[in-house]
Design a protein around this motif. Structure first.
Motif, mmCIF file in Angstrom:
data_model
loop_
_atom_site.group_PDB
_atom_site.id
_atom_site.type_symbol
_atom_site.label_atom_id
_atom_site.label_comp_id
_atom_site.label_asym_id
_atom_site.label_seq_id
_atom_site.Cartn_x
_atom_site.Cartn_y
_atom_site.Cartn_z
ATOM 1 N N LEU A 29 11.719 3.348 0.443
ATOM 2 C CA LEU A 29 10.494 4.108 0.645
ATOM 3 C C LEU A 29 10.480 5.333 -0.262
ATOM 4 N N ARG A 30 9.326 5.605 -0.835
ATOM 5 C CA ARG A 30 9.141 6.837 -1.599
ATOM 6 C C ARG A 30 8.339 7.794 -0.738
ATOM 7 N N GLN A 31 8.907 8.944 -0.456
ATOM 8 C CA GLN A 31 8.255 9.940 0.397
ATOM 9 C C GLN A 31 8.430 11.305 -0.252
ATOM 10 N N GLU A 32 7.333 11.839 -0.803
ATOM 11 C CA GLU A 32 7.424 13.091 -1.552
ATOM 12 C C GLU A 32 6.304 14.042 -1.144
ATOM 13 N N LEU A 33 6.663 15.312 -1.029
ATOM 14 C CA LEU A 33 5.708 16.380 -0.771
ATOM 15 C C LEU A 33 5.698 17.320 -1.968
ATOM 16 N N VAL A 34 4.506 17.764 -2.353
ATOM 17 C CA VAL A 34 4.354 18.646 -3.511
ATOM 18 C C VAL A 34 3.594 19.896 -3.070
ATOM 19 N N MET A 35 4.117 21.047 -3.433
ATOM 20 C CA MET A 35 3.476 22.315 -3.064
ATOM 21 C C MET A 35 2.276 22.597 -3.964
ATOM 22 N N CYS A 36 1.302 23.289 -3.415
ATOM 23 C CA CYS A 36 0.257 23.871 -4.251
ATOM 24 C C CYS A 36 0.864 25.050 -5.013
ATOM 25 N N ARG A 37 0.316 25.348 -6.175
ATOM 26 C CA ARG A 37 0.857 26.429 -7.004
ATOM 27 C C ARG A 37 -0.130 27.599 -7.063
ATOM 28 N N LEU A 38 0.402 28.792 -6.988
ATOM 29 C CA LEU A 38 -0.440 29.994 -6.998
ATOM 30 C C LEU A 38 -0.925 30.286 -8.412
ATOM 31 N N GLU A 39 -2.230 30.455 -8.562
ATOM 32 C CA GLU A 39 -2.830 30.854 -9.831
ATOM 33 C C GLU A 39 -3.696 32.081 -9.561
ATOM 34 N N GLU A 40 -3.288 33.194 -10.132
ATOM 35 C CA GLU A 40 -3.950 34.462 -9.857
ATOM 36 C C GLU A 40 -5.367 34.489 -10.428
ATOM 37 N N GLY A 41 -6.283 34.930 -9.587
ATOM 38 C CA GLY A 41 -7.644 35.188 -10.026
ATOM 39 C C GLY A 41 -7.961 36.661 -9.819
ATOM 40 N N ARG A 42 -9.198 36.954 -9.414
ATOM 41 C CA ARG A 42 -9.592 38.354 -9.194
ATOM 42 C C ARG A 42 -10.100 38.593 -7.776
ATOM 43 N N THR A 76 5.523 4.560 2.796
ATOM 44 C CA THR A 76 5.601 5.192 1.483
ATOM 45 C C THR A 76 4.404 6.114 1.315
ATOM 46 N N TYR A 77 4.673 7.368 0.975
ATOM 47 C CA TYR A 77 3.575 8.330 0.823
ATOM 48 C C TYR A 77 3.941 9.407 -0.184
ATOM 49 N N VAL A 78 2.902 10.009 -0.751
ATOM 50 C CA VAL A 78 3.000 11.269 -1.484
ATOM 51 C C VAL A 78 1.911 12.160 -0.907
ATOM 52 N N ASP A 79 2.189 13.443 -0.802
ATOM 53 C CA ASP A 79 1.222 14.313 -0.137
ATOM 54 C C ASP A 79 1.449 15.754 -0.563
ATOM 55 N N ILE A 80 0.445 16.579 -0.341
ATOM 56 C CA ILE A 80 0.590 18.025 -0.490
ATOM 57 C C ILE A 80 1.439 18.542 0.666
ATOM 58 N N ASP A 81 2.322 19.455 0.376
ATOM 59 C CA ASP A 81 3.093 20.118 1.424
ATOM 60 C C ASP A 81 2.201 21.218 2.010
ATOM 61 N N PHE A 117 0.839 -1.201 0.000
ATOM 62 C CA PHE A 117 0.000 0.000 0.000
ATOM 63 C C PHE A 117 0.867 1.242 0.000
ATOM 64 N N VAL A 118 0.262 2.341 -0.452
ATOM 65 C CA VAL A 118 0.881 3.661 -0.358
ATOM 66 C C VAL A 118 -0.176 4.625 0.164
ATOM 67 N N LEU A 119 0.266 5.728 0.708
ATOM 68 C CA LEU A 119 -0.626 6.759 1.215
ATOM 69 C C LEU A 119 -0.590 7.980 0.307
ATOM 70 N N ILE A 120 -1.754 8.540 0.046
ATOM 71 C CA ILE A 120 -1.820 9.915 -0.451
ATOM 72 C C ILE A 120 -2.242 10.727 0.764
ATOM 73 N N GLY A 121 -1.240 11.171 1.503
ATOM 74 C CA GLY A 121 -1.431 11.790 2.804
ATOM 75 C C GLY A 121 -0.365 11.265 3.742
ATOM 76 N N ARG A 122 -0.456 11.668 5.021
ATOM 77 C CA ARG A 122 0.552 11.245 5.995
ATOM 78 C C ARG A 122 -0.087 10.994 7.348
ATOM 79 N N THR A 123 0.446 9.991 8.046
ATOM 80 C CA THR A 123 0.066 9.765 9.434
ATOM 81 C C THR A 123 0.869 10.728 10.320
ATOM 82 N N ARG A 124 0.686 10.602 11.614
ATOM 83 C CA ARG A 124 1.412 11.478 12.541
ATOM 84 C C ARG A 124 2.930 11.284 12.400
ATOM 85 N N ASP A 125 3.358 10.030 12.288
ATOM 86 C CA ASP A 125 4.776 9.713 12.115
ATOM 87 C C ASP A 125 4.907 8.789 10.913
#
Length: 342
Positions: free
Chosen positions: A318-331, A154-159, A141-149
């Motif tokens: 183990l694959r452990q990666e965090l990905v930032m959200c990206r700023l997209e300008e609106g109004r 193995t997980y990938v998640d938003i930073d 299994f892999v997680l899209i998210g993270r537990t406390r520790d």
């Protein structure tokens, strides 16, 4: 309905060769494989997943576990799923969404059924009982998210921590110092200690204090109606607020509408920055929201690739990666403009 015998007859090969081609159990010469696949296409033959599983001891099915009855099905979740499904198909697997609850018992029922080769786990809690059950079952299994520790997982998640820091700094750069955070009250739907909410609020509070500003926070259910009510609550509880970070995708449009009904101009009187949402959802608001867009497509693909690497014996660790959200300008964001309140 066409059978393997029909395919073998049309391709002028043995039934065993057809089986080897379908199940990838033995090497088949490229020219022979092409003949078999052409015959399958002409006859409309469909691979039998159950039969292939019996032959190869694997189903080549992976499950994406999402507690659909406890957590709202937002646009970003759709992006996660469609991206993950496409990645699985490209790699020779089928992905199914398994809408079970956070209950560990239901996870055990799934893994003991033998229907799936592995699991992608979403909506991860800090102390998620499903993780222990998956570890005990031996199911990859892999997680899209993270537990406390999550150090052993193995997980990938938003930073979320880094994303909230950037969101605060973006608004402070526009002159805002009285900033509030509106998040999702997932706790009321039995998703207590939900990682994204806890990590984001902690990061928001810490960054505001670091900059010498007092943080304000409120929460609401994930719906436009709840967002409208939250706008009223914000103006009552924190009347000096000039900017709001909304980390509640389904409430964001209602929140902006609620501000407008109260005579608040966005962004003239108040800036609104949506975090962890999608550009499509942002475009549904009036004005169109400035958004820190969720990397849903990337994470869906990364999660499936990490799981299939385990299943195929390609994972070197183990694959452990965090990905930032990206700023997209609106109004919906702009420079602070002080306003008088009655």
């Amino acid at each position: 309905m066409a059978t393997m015998q029909d395919v073998a007859r049309l391709a002028n090969v043995s039934i065993a060769t057809v089986s080897f081609t379908i199940n990838n159990t033995k090497p088949v010469a490229p020219a022979t494989r092409a003949k078999v696949e052409a015959a399958m296409n002409e006859l409309g033959f469909r691979r039998n997943i159950v039969g292939r599983a019996l032959a190869g001891k694997r189903t080549r099915i992976i499950a994406l576990l999402f507690p659909a009855l406890q957590h709202s099905f937002s646009g970003t979740v759709v992006q996660f799923f469609t991206s993950a499904a496409a990645a699985a198909q490209e790699l020779g697997y089928n992905l199914v969404m398994w809408p079970i609850s956070n209950d560990a018992g239901q996870t055990t029922e799934l893994t003991s059924s033998g229907l799936v080769d592995g699991v992608v786990l979403m909506e991860v809690q800090f102390d998620d009982p499903r993780v222990g059950e998956l570890e005990k079952s031996g199911t990859p299994f892999v997680l899209i998210g993270r537990t406390r520790d999550p150090r052993s997982l193995t997980y990938v998640d938003i930073d979320f921590e880094g994303t909230l820091v950037l969101a605060v700094r973006h608004l402070v750069g526009l002159g805002h110092t009285r900033i509030a955070l509106l998040d999702d009250s997932v706790g009321s739907r039995d998703l207590r200690t939900f990682g994204p909410v806890s990590r984001s609020r902690d990061s928001f509070d810490a960054e505001m204090h670091r900059l010498g500003h007092e943080p304000a926070a409120l929460t609401c259910e994930a719906s436009p109606k709840a967002g409208t009510a939250a706008a009223h609550e914000l103006l009552r509880s924190f009347p000096d607020t000039t900017a709001v970070i909304v980390q509640n995708e389904l409430a964001a449009t209602g929140f902006v509408s609620g501000l407008r009904h109260q005579g608040i101009d966005v962004p003239g009187d108040m800036s609104v920055l949506s975090v962890g949402s999608s550009a499509e959802m942002a475009a549904m608001a009036d004005p169109e929201l400035t958004v820190m867009a969720s990397p849903s497509t990337e994470l869906g693909r990364m999660g499936v690739e990490a799981l299939i690497d385990q299943l195929e014996g390609r994972a070197s660790g183990l694959r452990q990666e965090l990905v930032m959200c990206r700023l997209e300008e609106g109004r919906s964001t702009g420079p602070r403009r002080d306003r008088a309140r009655e």
